[in-house]
Design a protein around this motif. Structure first.
Motif, PDB file in Angstrom:
ATOM      1  N   ASP A   1     -26.402   8.268  17.778  1.00  0.00           N
ATOM      2  CA  ASP A   1     -27.241   7.926  18.939  1.00  0.00           C
ATOM      3  C   ASP A   1     -26.706   8.494  20.245  1.00  0.00           C
ATOM      4  O   ASP A   1     -27.024   7.999  21.329  1.00  0.00           O
ATOM      5  CB  ASP A   1     -27.416   6.400  19.079  1.00  0.00           C
TER       6      ASP A   1
ATOM      7  N   GLY B   1     -37.023  12.980  18.574  1.00  0.00           N
ATOM      8  CA  GLY B   1     -35.626  12.805  18.981  1.00  0.00           C
ATOM      9  C   GLY B   1     -35.540  12.536  20.465  1.00  0.00           C
ATOM     10  O   GLY B   1     -36.343  11.791  21.020  1.00  0.00           O
ATOM     11  N   ILE B   2     -34.558  13.174  21.103  1.00  0.00           N
ATOM     12  CA  ILE B   2     -34.357  13.017  22.538  1.00  0.00           C
ATOM     13  C   ILE B   2     -34.511  14.382  23.188  1.00  0.00           C
ATOM     14  O   ILE B   2     -33.812  15.331  22.815  1.00  0.00           O
ATOM     15  CB  ILE B   2     -32.944  12.461  22.863  1.00  0.00           C
TER      16      ILE B   2
ATOM     17  N   TYR C   1     -33.366  13.731  15.535  1.00  0.00           N
ATOM     18  CA  TYR C   1     -32.699  12.703  14.738  1.00  0.00           C
ATOM     19  C   TYR C   1     -32.113  13.373  13.498  1.00  0.00           C
ATOM     20  O   TYR C   1     -32.738  14.256  12.908  1.00  0.00           O
ATOM     21  CB  TYR C   1     -33.699  11.617  14.340  1.00  0.00           C
TER      22      TYR C   1
ATOM     23  N   HIS D   1     -41.006  11.636  19.954  1.00  0.00           N
ATOM     24  CA  HIS D   1     -41.164  11.279  18.542  1.00  0.00           C
ATOM     25  C   HIS D   1     -40.051  11.856  17.671  1.00  0.00           C
ATOM     26  O   HIS D   1     -39.506  11.180  16.801  1.00  0.00           O
ATOM     27  CB  HIS D   1     -42.533  11.776  18.041  1.00  0.00           C
TER      28      HIS D   1
ATOM     29  N   ARG E   1     -34.073   8.215  30.827  1.00  0.00           N
ATOM     30  CA  ARG E   1     -32.882   7.923  31.630  1.00  0.00           C
ATOM     31  C   ARG E   1     -32.406   9.190  32.326  1.00  0.00           C
ATOM     32  O   ARG E   1     -32.531  10.287  31.777  1.00  0.00           O
ATOM     33  CB  ARG E   1     -31.733   7.424  30.739  1.00  0.00           C
TER      34      ARG E   1
ATOM     35  N   LEU F   1     -28.756  14.508  17.301  1.00  0.00           N
ATOM     36  CA  LEU F   1     -28.130  13.301  17.835  1.00  0.00           C
ATOM     37  C   LEU F   1     -26.987  12.906  16.895  1.00  0.00           C
ATOM     38  O   LEU F   1     -27.120  12.989  15.677  1.00  0.00           O
ATOM     39  CB  LEU F   1     -29.150  12.168  17.898  1.00  0.00           C
TER      40      LEU F   1
ATOM     41  N   LEU G   1     -32.921  12.390  30.103  1.00  0.00           N
ATOM     42  CA  LEU G   1     -33.095  12.170  28.663  1.00  0.00           C
ATOM     43  C   LEU G   1     -34.420  11.439  28.449  1.00  0.00           C
ATOM     44  O   LEU G   1     -34.664  10.399  29.058  1.00  0.00           O
ATOM     45  CB  LEU G   1     -31.962  11.310  28.097  1.00  0.00           C
ATOM     46  N   GLU G   2     -35.263  12.007  27.583  1.00  0.00           N
ATOM     47  CA  GLU G   2     -36.555  11.382  27.291  1.00  0.00           C
ATOM     48  C   GLU G   2     -36.680  11.147  25.796  1.00  0.00           C
ATOM     49  O   GLU G   2     -36.454  12.061  25.004  1.00  0.00           O
ATOM     50  CB  GLU G   2     -37.704  12.307  27.737  1.00  0.00           C
ATOM     51  N   SER G   3     -37.072   9.949  25.450  1.00  0.00           N
ATOM     52  CA  SER G   3     -37.302   9.630  24.052  1.00  0.00           C
ATOM     53  C   SER G   3     -38.650  10.193  23.626  1.00  0.00           C
ATOM     54  O   SER G   3     -39.680   9.879  24.236  1.00  0.00           O
ATOM     55  CB  SER G   3     -37.274   8.113  23.858  1.00  0.00           C
TER      56      SER G   3
END
Ligand SMILES: [Zn+2]
Length: 166
Positions: free
Chosen positions: A88, A39-40, A75, A37, A2, A85, A33-35
């Motif tokens: 979330d 986290g972000i 995470y 493995h 996103r 994070l 923002l990229e997901s």
């Protein structure tokens, strides 16, 4: 993935030196923002303006500052990362603040070749006056000297002139 384009005011004054980003100064953020493995992954640019005084001539200055940043927000409870994070959410505030504060100059100048202040009179030098320090006063301003009521300043200037003559 996103992407966000956000304008937000600085929540507090950022910076401790001669220049800082003042509280409420608008910060323009371009963030991706990229997901991943762990986290972000947060990648972005921030643009704002720092204000303060020139380290040589003490003139007020305001200059644009632009920084780039990339940081992994992990995470909670997983891999050790500087940022986590929270519910979330990615809080870019501290990251943007730290990046901008580190980019602020320790010796800010109003212009790269600012000649600073005259060591005798304390007046701001122009580039020409820096080459001829004996003539720092523009004749158009000379009559303003008579309006000073600062006895110390007059005495200091008189001492300086006396020393030059002897
Ligand atoms: Zn200056």
């Amino acid at each position: 993935m996103r992407e966000f384009d956000v304008d937000a005011p600085a929540a507090e004054r950022w910076g401790e030196g001669l220049v800082a980003v003042e509280q409420g100064e608008p910060i323009h953020l371009d963030v991706r923002l990229e997901s991943v493995h762990e986290g972000i992954l947060v990648t972005g640019e921030a643009e704002t303006i720092y204000r303060g005084i020139c380290g040589r001539c003490l003139t007020d200055i305001a200059q644009p500052v632009e920084v780039e940043f990339q940081e992994l927000f992990g995470y909670p409870g997983e891999e050790a990362t500087d940022f986590e994070l929270q519910d979330d959410h990615v809080d870019t505030g501290p990251l943007v603040r730290d990046t901008i504060v580190l980019s602020l100059p320790f010796q800010p100048v109003c212009q790269p070749d600012c000649p600073g202040l005259d060591p005798n009179t304390g007046e701001r030098l122009t580039s020409e006056a820096a080459q001829e320090p004996r003539e720092p006063v523009d004749p158009r301003w000379a009559s303003l000297k008579t309006f000073t009521n600062d006895d110390d300043a007059v005495a200091t200037r008189h001492d300086a002139e006396t020393k030059e003559e002897s």
